[in-house]
Design a protein around this motif. Structure first.
Motif, PDB file in Angstrom:
ATOM      1  N   GLU A 168       0.809  -1.215   0.000  1.00 19.93           N
ATOM      2  CA  GLU A 168       0.000   0.000   0.000  1.00 19.93           C
ATOM      3  C   GLU A 168       0.847   1.272   0.000  1.00 19.93           C
ATOM      4  O   GLU A 168       0.312   2.379  -0.006  1.00 19.93           O
ATOM      5  CB  GLU A 168      -0.950  -0.013   1.197  1.00 19.93           C
ATOM      6  CG  GLU A 168      -1.977  -1.125   1.095  1.00 19.93           C
ATOM      7  CD  GLU A 168      -2.914  -1.167   2.286  1.00 19.93           C
ATOM      8  OE1 GLU A 168      -3.017  -0.170   3.031  1.00 19.93           O
ATOM      9  OE2 GLU A 168      -3.542  -2.211   2.463  1.00 19.93           O
ATOM     10  N   ILE A 201       6.764   4.161  -6.043  1.00 19.57           N
ATOM     11  CA  ILE A 201       7.475   3.156  -6.826  1.00 19.57           C
ATOM     12  C   ILE A 201       8.847   3.717  -7.168  1.00 19.57           C
ATOM     13  O   ILE A 201       9.049   4.932  -7.210  1.00 19.57           O
ATOM     14  CB  ILE A 201       6.713   2.729  -8.109  1.00 19.57           C
ATOM     15  CG1 ILE A 201       6.445   3.934  -9.010  1.00 19.57           C
ATOM     16  CG2 ILE A 201       5.427   1.996  -7.754  1.00 19.57           C
ATOM     17  CD1 ILE A 201       5.896   3.555 -10.378  1.00 19.57           C
ATOM     18  N   PHE A 214       2.638   7.131  -6.564  1.00 26.74           N
ATOM     19  CA  PHE A 214       1.909   6.227  -7.456  1.00 26.74           C
ATOM     20  C   PHE A 214       0.630   5.735  -6.797  1.00 26.74           C
ATOM     21  O   PHE A 214       0.649   5.282  -5.654  1.00 26.74           O
ATOM     22  CB  PHE A 214       2.813   5.025  -7.783  1.00 26.74           C
ATOM     23  CG  PHE A 214       2.332   4.154  -8.887  1.00 26.74           C
ATOM     24  CD1 PHE A 214       2.496   4.530 -10.212  1.00 26.74           C
ATOM     25  CD2 PHE A 214       1.707   2.946  -8.620  1.00 26.74           C
ATOM     26  CE1 PHE A 214       2.069   3.711 -11.243  1.00 26.74           C
ATOM     27  CE2 PHE A 214       1.266   2.125  -9.640  1.00 26.74           C
ATOM     28  CZ  PHE A 214       1.454   2.502 -10.959  1.00 26.74           C
ATOM     29  N   GLU A 215      -0.466   5.838  -7.516  1.00 24.20           N
ATOM     30  CA  GLU A 215      -1.751   5.331  -7.041  1.00 24.20           C
ATOM     31  C   GLU A 215      -1.958   3.941  -7.653  1.00 24.20           C
ATOM     32  O   GLU A 215      -2.232   3.813  -8.843  1.00 24.20           O
ATOM     33  CB  GLU A 215      -2.878   6.281  -7.424  1.00 24.20           C
ATOM     34  CG  GLU A 215      -2.761   7.623  -6.722  1.00 24.20           C
ATOM     35  CD  GLU A 215      -3.955   8.512  -6.960  1.00 24.20           C
ATOM     36  OE1 GLU A 215      -5.102   8.014  -6.873  1.00 24.20           O
ATOM     37  OE2 GLU A 215      -3.738   9.702  -7.235  1.00 24.20           O
ATOM     38  N   HIS A 216      -1.798   2.927  -6.819  1.00 22.92           N
ATOM     39  CA  HIS A 216      -1.852   1.549  -7.304  1.00 22.92           C
ATOM     40  C   HIS A 216      -3.210   1.188  -7.888  1.00 22.92           C
ATOM     41  O   HIS A 216      -3.279   0.444  -8.875  1.00 22.92           O
ATOM     42  CB  HIS A 216      -1.468   0.572  -6.186  1.00 22.92           C
ATOM     43  CG  HIS A 216      -0.041   0.718  -5.756  1.00 22.92           C
ATOM     44  ND1 HIS A 216       1.010   0.190  -6.469  1.00 22.92           N
ATOM     45  CD2 HIS A 216       0.514   1.375  -4.706  1.00 22.92           C
ATOM     46  CE1 HIS A 216       2.155   0.490  -5.874  1.00 22.92           C
ATOM     47  NE2 HIS A 216       1.879   1.213  -4.798  1.00 22.92           N
ATOM     48  N   ASP A 217      -4.290   1.700  -7.307  1.00 24.03           N
ATOM     49  CA  ASP A 217      -5.619   1.365  -7.822  1.00 24.03           C
ATOM     50  C   ASP A 217      -5.845   1.924  -9.228  1.00 24.03           C
ATOM     51  O   ASP A 217      -6.545   1.320 -10.035  1.00 24.03           O
ATOM     52  CB  ASP A 217      -6.725   1.836  -6.869  1.00 24.03           C
ATOM     53  CG  ASP A 217      -6.669   3.326  -6.584  1.00 24.03           C
ATOM     54  OD1 ASP A 217      -5.584   3.934  -6.726  1.00 24.03           O
ATOM     55  OD2 ASP A 217      -7.721   3.889  -6.217  1.00 24.03           O
ATOM     56  N   LYS A 218      -5.207   3.048  -9.543  1.00 24.92           N
ATOM     57  CA  LYS A 218      -5.330   3.657 -10.871  1.00 24.92           C
ATOM     58  C   LYS A 218      -4.188   3.245 -11.799  1.00 24.92           C
ATOM     59  O   LYS A 218      -4.221   3.537 -12.983  1.00 24.92           O
ATOM     60  CB  LYS A 218      -5.357   5.175 -10.751  1.00 24.92           C
ATOM     61  CG  LYS A 218      -6.551   5.705  -9.994  1.00 24.92           C
ATOM     62  CD  LYS A 218      -6.472   7.213  -9.879  1.00 24.92           C
ATOM     63  CE  LYS A 218      -7.632   7.727  -9.037  1.00 24.92           C
ATOM     64  NZ  LYS A 218      -7.535   9.174  -8.833  1.00 24.92           N
ATOM     65  N   GLN A 219      -3.144   2.636 -11.200  1.00 25.59           N
ATOM     66  CA  GLN A 219      -1.938   2.270 -11.948  1.00 25.59           C
ATOM     67  C   GLN A 219      -1.365   3.475 -12.695  1.00 25.59           C
ATOM     68  O   GLN A 219      -1.013   3.402 -13.882  1.00 25.59           O
ATOM     69  CB  GLN A 219      -2.215   1.118 -12.917  1.00 25.59           C
ATOM     70  CG  GLN A 219      -2.385  -0.222 -12.225  1.00 25.59           C
ATOM     71  CD  GLN A 219      -1.088  -0.657 -11.532  1.00 25.59           C
ATOM     72  OE1 GLN A 219      -0.094  -0.945 -12.193  1.00 25.59           O
ATOM     73  NE2 GLN A 219      -1.081  -0.683 -10.213  1.00 25.59           N
ATOM     74  N   ALA A 220      -1.270   4.582 -11.949  1.00 29.91           N
ATOM     75  CA  ALA A 220      -0.767   5.812 -12.551  1.00 29.91           C
ATOM     76  C   ALA A 220      -0.096   6.676 -11.492  1.00 29.91           C
ATOM     77  O   ALA A 220      -0.441   6.613 -10.310  1.00 29.91           O
ATOM     78  CB  ALA A 220      -1.921   6.583 -13.182  1.00 29.91           C
ATOM     79  N   SER A 221       0.845   7.494 -11.967  1.00 27.17           N
ATOM     80  CA  SER A 221       1.447   8.466 -11.054  1.00 27.17           C
ATOM     81  C   SER A 221       0.435   9.565 -10.766  1.00 27.17           C
ATOM     82  O   SER A 221      -0.551   9.734 -11.489  1.00 27.17           O
ATOM     83  CB  SER A 221       2.712   9.052 -11.666  1.00 27.17           C
ATOM     84  OG  SER A 221       2.404   9.767 -12.849  1.00 27.17           O
ATOM     85  N   SER A 222       0.710  10.284  -9.690  1.00 32.28           N
ATOM     86  CA  SER A 222      -0.199  11.331  -9.250  1.00 32.28           C
ATOM     87  C   SER A 222       0.637  12.417  -8.586  1.00 32.28           C
ATOM     88  O   SER A 222       1.738  12.138  -8.101  1.00 32.28           O
ATOM     89  CB  SER A 222      -1.188  10.720  -8.253  1.00 32.28           C
ATOM     90  OG  SER A 222      -2.095  11.665  -7.792  1.00 32.28           O
TER      91      SER A 222
END
Length: 134
Positions: free
Chosen positions: A48, A52, A107-115
């Motif tokens: 969580e 990354i 990194f937002e793992h649920d969206k698989q994208a940086s934020s």
């Protein structure tokens, strides 16, 4: 700046009596632990952690030996929108023996994208922003 002292273990040496070059990246990762704790915000599950690793580099500038502690220094070199550069150094017996950088991405793992890095984390990163002493 964060500091950590590590004691080289015998099994970390190579046939030449030097600390093996693969060990330093592990020491540098351990030196980034305060940052992991900051971003974990009380979470115990490493999956969580909203970070990354995008890049890691190490320059070996001196030989590292078994038998003497190594000081790991960690600081923040640069902060971007969604990433930051961690600068690190390893010192043994008063001599710089390795330096490196790691690029960490929020990194937002649920969206698989940086934020974008949230302000509460950015403020702590900014407190540690600056060049490491040589």
């Amino acid at each position: 700046m964060y500091e950590l002292t590590v004691t080289p273990r015998f099994y970390e040496t190579d046939a030449f009596g030097h600390v093996n070059n693969t060990v330093v990246t592990g020491w540098f990762e351990t030196g980034r632990s305060p940052l992991f704790q900051l971003f974990a915000a009380g979470q115990q599950n490493p999956a969580e952690l909203p970070l990354i690793l995008a890049r890691v580099e190490v320059d070996f500038v001196g030989q590292i030996y078994y038998g003497s502690d190594v000081l790991i220094r960690t600081g923040i070199e640069r902060i971007g929108n969604s990433s930051f550069v961690v600068a690190q150094q390893a010192w043994q017996n008063g001599k710089l023996v390795a330096r490196g950088k790691a690029v960490q991405v929020y990194f937002e793992h649920d969206k698989q994208a940086s934020s974008p890095i949230p302000e509460r984390f950015r403020a702590e990163l900014e407190r540690n922003l600056g060049e490491l002493p040589e």
